[in-house]
Design a protein around this motif. Structure first.
Motif, PDB file in Angstrom:
ATOM      1  N   ARG A  59      56.572  38.809  34.061  1.00 60.62           N
ATOM      2  CA  ARG A  59      57.685  38.247  33.285  1.00 60.62           C
ATOM      3  C   ARG A  59      58.886  38.069  34.197  1.00 60.62           C
ATOM      4  O   ARG A  59      59.492  37.008  34.217  1.00 60.62           O
ATOM      5  CB  ARG A  59      58.023  39.150  32.094  1.00 60.62           C
ATOM      6  N   HIS A 146      64.121  32.804  18.524  1.00 55.22           N
ATOM      7  CA  HIS A 146      64.048  33.639  19.720  1.00 55.22           C
ATOM      8  C   HIS A 146      65.346  34.390  19.950  1.00 55.22           C
ATOM      9  O   HIS A 146      66.424  33.924  19.568  1.00 55.22           O
ATOM     10  CB  HIS A 146      63.758  32.770  20.945  1.00 55.22           C
ATOM     11  N   VAL A 147      65.216  35.555  20.576  1.00 56.04           N
ATOM     12  CA  VAL A 147      66.400  36.318  20.987  1.00 56.04           C
ATOM     13  C   VAL A 147      66.291  36.556  22.497  1.00 56.04           C
ATOM     14  O   VAL A 147      65.186  36.679  23.021  1.00 56.04           O
ATOM     15  CB  VAL A 147      66.505  37.672  20.240  1.00 56.04           C
ATOM     16  N   PRO A 148      67.433  36.593  23.211  1.00 62.21           N
ATOM     17  CA  PRO A 148      67.350  36.776  24.667  1.00 62.21           C
ATOM     18  C   PRO A 148      66.875  38.171  25.054  1.00 62.21           C
ATOM     19  O   PRO A 148      67.048  39.131  24.298  1.00 62.21           O
ATOM     20  CB  PRO A 148      68.794  36.529  25.134  1.00 62.21           C
ATOM     21  N   GLY A 149      66.276  38.253  26.224  1.00 57.51           N
ATOM     22  CA  GLY A 149      65.744  39.516  26.723  1.00 57.51           C
ATOM     23  C   GLY A 149      64.488  39.219  27.517  1.00 57.51           C
ATOM     24  O   GLY A 149      64.217  38.065  27.832  1.00 57.51           O
ATOM     25  N   VAL A 150      63.730  40.246  27.841  1.00 53.64           N
ATOM     26  CA  VAL A 150      62.430  40.008  28.472  1.00 53.64           C
ATOM     27  C   VAL A 150      61.497  39.504  27.372  1.00 53.64           C
ATOM     28  O   VAL A 150      61.286  40.185  26.376  1.00 53.64           O
ATOM     29  CB  VAL A 150      61.882  41.283  29.133  1.00 53.64           C
ATOM     30  N   GLU A 151      60.987  38.291  27.568  1.00 57.17           N
ATOM     31  CA  GLU A 151      60.206  37.642  26.503  1.00 57.17           C
ATOM     32  C   GLU A 151      58.750  38.100  26.575  1.00 57.17           C
ATOM     33  O   GLU A 151      57.857  37.376  27.012  1.00 57.17           O
ATOM     34  CB  GLU A 151      60.335  36.124  26.617  1.00 57.17           C
TER      35      GLU A 151
ATOM     36  N   ASP B  45      64.018  34.372  37.715  1.00 58.07           N
ATOM     37  CA  ASP B  45      63.026  34.013  36.685  1.00 58.07           C
ATOM     38  C   ASP B  45      63.479  34.427  35.285  1.00 58.07           C
ATOM     39  O   ASP B  45      62.918  33.971  34.283  1.00 58.07           O
ATOM     40  CB  ASP B  45      61.630  34.567  37.018  1.00 58.07           C
ATOM     41  N   TYR B  46      64.503  35.283  35.199  1.00 61.62           N
ATOM     42  CA  TYR B  46      65.082  35.609  33.885  1.00 61.62           C
ATOM     43  C   TYR B  46      65.595  34.355  33.173  1.00 61.62           C
ATOM     44  O   TYR B  46      65.670  34.321  31.950  1.00 61.62           O
ATOM     45  CB  TYR B  46      66.254  36.588  34.033  1.00 61.62           C
ATOM     46  N   LEU B  49      62.571  32.185  31.826  1.00 59.75           N
ATOM     47  CA  LEU B  49      61.957  33.064  30.820  1.00 59.75           C
ATOM     48  C   LEU B  49      62.676  32.948  29.482  1.00 59.75           C
ATOM     49  O   LEU B  49      62.054  32.973  28.422  1.00 59.75           O
ATOM     50  CB  LEU B  49      62.010  34.516  31.322  1.00 59.75           C
ATOM     51  N   ASN B  50      63.982  32.813  29.547  1.00 68.46           N
ATOM     52  CA  ASN B  50      64.794  32.743  28.319  1.00 68.46           C
ATOM     53  C   ASN B  50      65.158  31.304  27.980  1.00 68.46           C
ATOM     54  O   ASN B  50      66.299  31.002  27.631  1.00 68.46           O
ATOM     55  CB  ASN B  50      66.040  33.593  28.486  1.00 68.46           C
ATOM     56  N   PHE B  53      65.988  28.095  24.461  1.00 66.62           N
ATOM     57  CA  PHE B  53      66.362  28.392  23.067  1.00 66.62           C
ATOM     58  C   PHE B  53      67.817  28.821  22.909  1.00 66.62           C
ATOM     59  O   PHE B  53      68.276  29.029  21.794  1.00 66.62           O
ATOM     60  CB  PHE B  53      65.424  29.440  22.451  1.00 66.62           C
ATOM     61  N   LEU B  54      68.540  28.974  24.040  1.00 64.01           N
ATOM     62  CA  LEU B  54      69.949  29.330  23.921  1.00 64.01           C
ATOM     63  C   LEU B  54      70.797  28.057  24.001  1.00 64.01           C
ATOM     64  O   LEU B  54      70.557  27.194  24.845  1.00 64.01           O
ATOM     65  CB  LEU B  54      70.353  30.276  25.057  1.00 64.01           C
ATOM     66  N   THR B  62      75.526  35.302  27.255  1.00 70.88           N
ATOM     67  CA  THR B  62      74.656  35.995  28.203  1.00 70.88           C
ATOM     68  C   THR B  62      75.380  36.230  29.534  1.00 70.88           C
ATOM     69  O   THR B  62      75.338  37.333  30.086  1.00 70.88           O
ATOM     70  CB  THR B  62      73.362  35.176  28.407  1.00 70.88           C
ATOM     71  N   LYS B  65      77.909  38.887  29.134  1.00 66.29           N
ATOM     72  CA  LYS B  65      77.282  40.208  29.057  1.00 66.29           C
ATOM     73  C   LYS B  65      76.969  40.716  30.467  1.00 66.29           C
ATOM     74  O   LYS B  65      77.158  41.901  30.766  1.00 66.29           O
ATOM     75  CB  LYS B  65      75.986  40.113  28.225  1.00 66.29           C
TER      76      LYS B  65
END
Lengths: 408, 92
Positions: A59, A146-151, B45-46, B49-50, B53-54, B62, B65
Motif C-alpha cells: 500500500r 471513501h475516507v483518507p488513510g491507508v486504503e 504513493d500515499y 493511494l488516496n 476521491f478527495l 490533508t 493535517k
C-alpha cells in the motif's frame, strides 16, 4: 445412470478443481483485491517483499504498509513471512536483542525496573495464545464514501500463536499503585521530525492487567520478524492492532490519562455508534472514544467474484470468522439474497481470540447466478452489519460480503 | 546538523525499503514541490493511494493535517500550490 450420490462422489475431484482457488500468487493476489477500493489504490498496489518477508500487497513503501494477499487466509494461522506490516513512522531501527531492554515504571508504579530479554524469559511464566491482530482500518478502502488513510483491502490482519509473558505479571513485579488509571507503551520506532508525534499508546489499567495481555517474543514458534515488532511487542487479544505496540521499549504506569496524538484525535470512533462492550473511560470525550475491541467479522477466502462452477455439482465455500474475544458461535450462509440462512460447519476451535475456520457446501437446485453472503455471530449474539456504519477514520468495516457466483 | 541527520536517516530508509524510487507522481506544474514536501516523511504513493476521491477541500485538509498534526516542514505559502497540484491530478 449413476445415482446422485455416486455422481457426487465420483465428481468430487472435478468439483474440487472447479471450486478451489487457483491463486498462483502474483497477478491473482492483485486481481483479488476488493473492487470497491479507490481506483488509485488498485493502480498503485504492487507485490513487493520487505527484507525477510514474502511478497505482499504494497500500500505504501515508507512507512511500510503491506497487506496479506487473500489466499493466505485459507490457513487458520497466518505464516510470519506473509503477516501484514503496518507502521506510522519511518525510522524503524534494527533492534539488537542482546542490548535491548524494557523499562518499566511510572508515577503509579511501585518501583522502576529494567528488564533484559533473558531476565523476562527467566523471571516470568511463559504463555501462549492464538489471537488475531487486525488493523483498526482494515477494509478502509471499501468505505463508501471513501475516507483518507491507508486504503486497506481485507488483508490488514493475521492470526498467530503468540508466546510471551503476561504484562500483568511484569506490572505486579514492579507494583501497581491504587491510583493507576492507564499503562502507556512506547516502541523503538520514531519520526524524522521532532514535531511529529511519537507513536505512543495506552491501555486502561484493567485491560493491562487482563491475563490475556502479553509481552510477546515469539510468533508461530519463531522470534518475531523485524517488521512485526522484534524483539518484543504487546499482544492485546481482542483489541485492534493499534494497541499492539511493536519493538516495545518502555512501559509507563500512570495516574493520569496519556495525552498523545495517537490516543486523541487518532484511533477514535464516534460514541454510541457501535455496539461494543469494552469501554476506555479515561480517554472518552463527549463525542468520541478510543477504538477498543474488534467487531464480529468474516471473510470468504477461496472464491473469487464471478466464479463459475458446475451446476450439477457444488461449490465449496470456505472462510474464517473472528470477533473481539467472545468467540464465534455461528456462521451462516445465504445464497438467495438473504431470504434464508443455513449454518456453515465450524472448524477447530483454537480459542476465543483466534480466527475460526468454516466451510459450506452450496449445491444449487439449478443453473443460474447466485450471490454468496456470509455472516458470523459471536457468543454475545453480536453479528455483522448489512449497511456500513460510516465513521470519519474508516474503522470497524464488517459489512456482510456479497460475492456473485454462477452455476453453469 | 539536523538536516544532515534527516538525509542520513532518509538514505537508510530508502535502502531498507524496496523500490520506493519507482513511485513518481503525474507530470505537471508543482510536481517537484509536492514530491519535495512529502518525501521527507513518507513515500509519495500515499497520494495515488488516496485518489481520486478527495476534492480541493479534502486535499487542503490533508495537507494542513500533515503540517499541524505531524509537523511537516512545509511553508505556509507553498500550501496553495501543493493543493492545486493534488486536487488537479489526484482529486475528484
Amino acid at each position: 445412470m449413476p445415482s446422485r450420490r455416486e455422481f457426487l462422489t465420483q465428481g468430487a475431484i472435478g468439483a474440487a478443481l472447479l471450486s478451489l482457488p487457483r491463486l498462483s500468487a502474483a497477478a491473482d493476489a492483485l486481481k483479488l483485491q476488493p473492487s470497491e477500493l479507490p481506483p488509485g489504490a488498485l493502480e498503485s498496489a504492487v507485490l513487493e517483499a520487505l527484507p525477510g518477508k514474502a511478497a505482499l500487497i504494497k500500500r505504501t513503501f515508507r512507512p511500510p504498509n503491506f497487506e496479506t494477499p487473500l489466499e493466505y487466509f485459507n490457513d487458520v494461522i497466518t505464516p510470519n513471512r506473509v503477516f501484514f506490516v503496518r507502521y506510522h513512522l519511518m525510522n524503524i531501527p534494527q533492534v539488537n536483542e542482546r542490548s535491548w531492554t524494557l523499562k518499566v515504571g511510572g508515577d503509579a508504579a511501585g518501583a522502576t525496573a529494567e528488564f533484559s530479554l533473558s531476565s523476562l524469559l527467566a523471571g516470568f511464566e511463559q504463555v501462549e495464545i492464538v489471537a488475531v491482530c487486525q488493523c483498526s482500518g482494515n477494509r478502509r478502502g471499501m468505505f463508501v464514501p471513501h475516507v483518507p488513510g491507508v486504503e486497506w483491502g481485507v488483508g490488514a490482519m493475521g492470526n498467530a500463536r503468540w508466546r510471551g509473558v503476561r504484562l500483568r505479571d511484569v506490572l505486579n513485579a514492579v507494583g501497581v499503585n491504587k491510583d493507576a488509571v492507564e499503562v502507556a507503551f512506547d516502541g523503538a520506532d520514531s519520526a524524522v521530525h521532532d514535531k511529529t508525534p511519537d507513536f505512543m499508546k495506552s491501555l486502561p489499567i484493567w485491560r493491562a492487567l487482563d491475563e490475556s495481555t502479553l509481552i510477546a517474543f515469539e510468533m508461530n514458534g519463531e522470534p518475531l520478524p523485524h517488521w512485526n515488532g522484534f524483539p518484543a511487542r504487546l499482544v492485546v487479544p481482542g483489541w485492534t492492532g493499534t494497541y499492539w505496540v511493536k519493538q516495545l521499549t518502555s512501559i509507563d504506569v500512570r495516574s493520569q490519562p496519556l495525552k498523545s496524538f495517537w490516543m486523541n484525535p487518532a484511533y477514535r470512533i464516534p460514541r454510541g455508534r457501535f455496539a461494543l462492550v469494552d469501554r476506555f473511560t479515561s480517554q472518552e470525550t463527549d463525542v468520541s472514544t478510543p477504538i477498543t475491541e474488534m467487531v464480529v467479522n468474516s471473510l470468504v477466502t477461496n472464491i473469487a467474484p464471478g466464479q463459475r462452477f458446475d451446476a450439477k455439482q457444488w461449490l465449496d465455500v470456505k472462510g474464517i470468522a473472528w470477533d473481539g474475544g467472545y468467540g464465534i458461535t455461528r456462521v451462516e450462509v445465504s445464497t438467495d439474497d438473504g431470504a434464508t440462512w443455513r449454518s456453515a460447519t465450524l472448524g477447530q476451535d483454537l480459542g476465543r481470540f483466534s480466527f475460526r475456520q468454516w466451510t459450506y457446501r452450496f449445491a444449487p437446485a439449478q443453473r443460474g447466478r447466485y450471490t454468496v453472503m456470509v455472516r458470523a455471530t459471536n457468543r454475545l449474539g453480536a453479528t455483522q452489519t448489512f449497511e456500513l456504519i460510516h465513521n470519519p477514520a474508516g474503522y470497524h468495516h464488517n459489512v456482510v460480503q456479497k460475492i456473485p457466483v454462477e452455476a453453469v | 546538523m539536523r538536516s544532515m541527520w534527516i538525509l542520513i536517516l532518509t538514505g537508510i530508509a530508502f535502502a531498507a525499503v524496496a523500490d520506493e524510487s519507482k513511485v513518481v507522481l503525474k507530470d505537471g506544474p508543482n510536481r517537484d514541490l509536492v514530491m519535495r514536501s512529502c518525501l521527507t516523511c513518507h513515500s509519495v504513493d500515499y497520494v495515488p493511494l488516496n485518489s481520486p476521491f478527495l476534492d480541493r477541500k479534502g486535499w487542503e485538509a490533508t495537507v494542513n493535517k500533515m503540517i499541524n498534526a505531524f509537523g511537516a516542514p512545509i511553508k505556509k505559502e507553498d500550501v496553495p500550490a501543493i493543493v492545486d497540484y493534488l486536487s488537479r491530478y489526484y482529486g475528484m
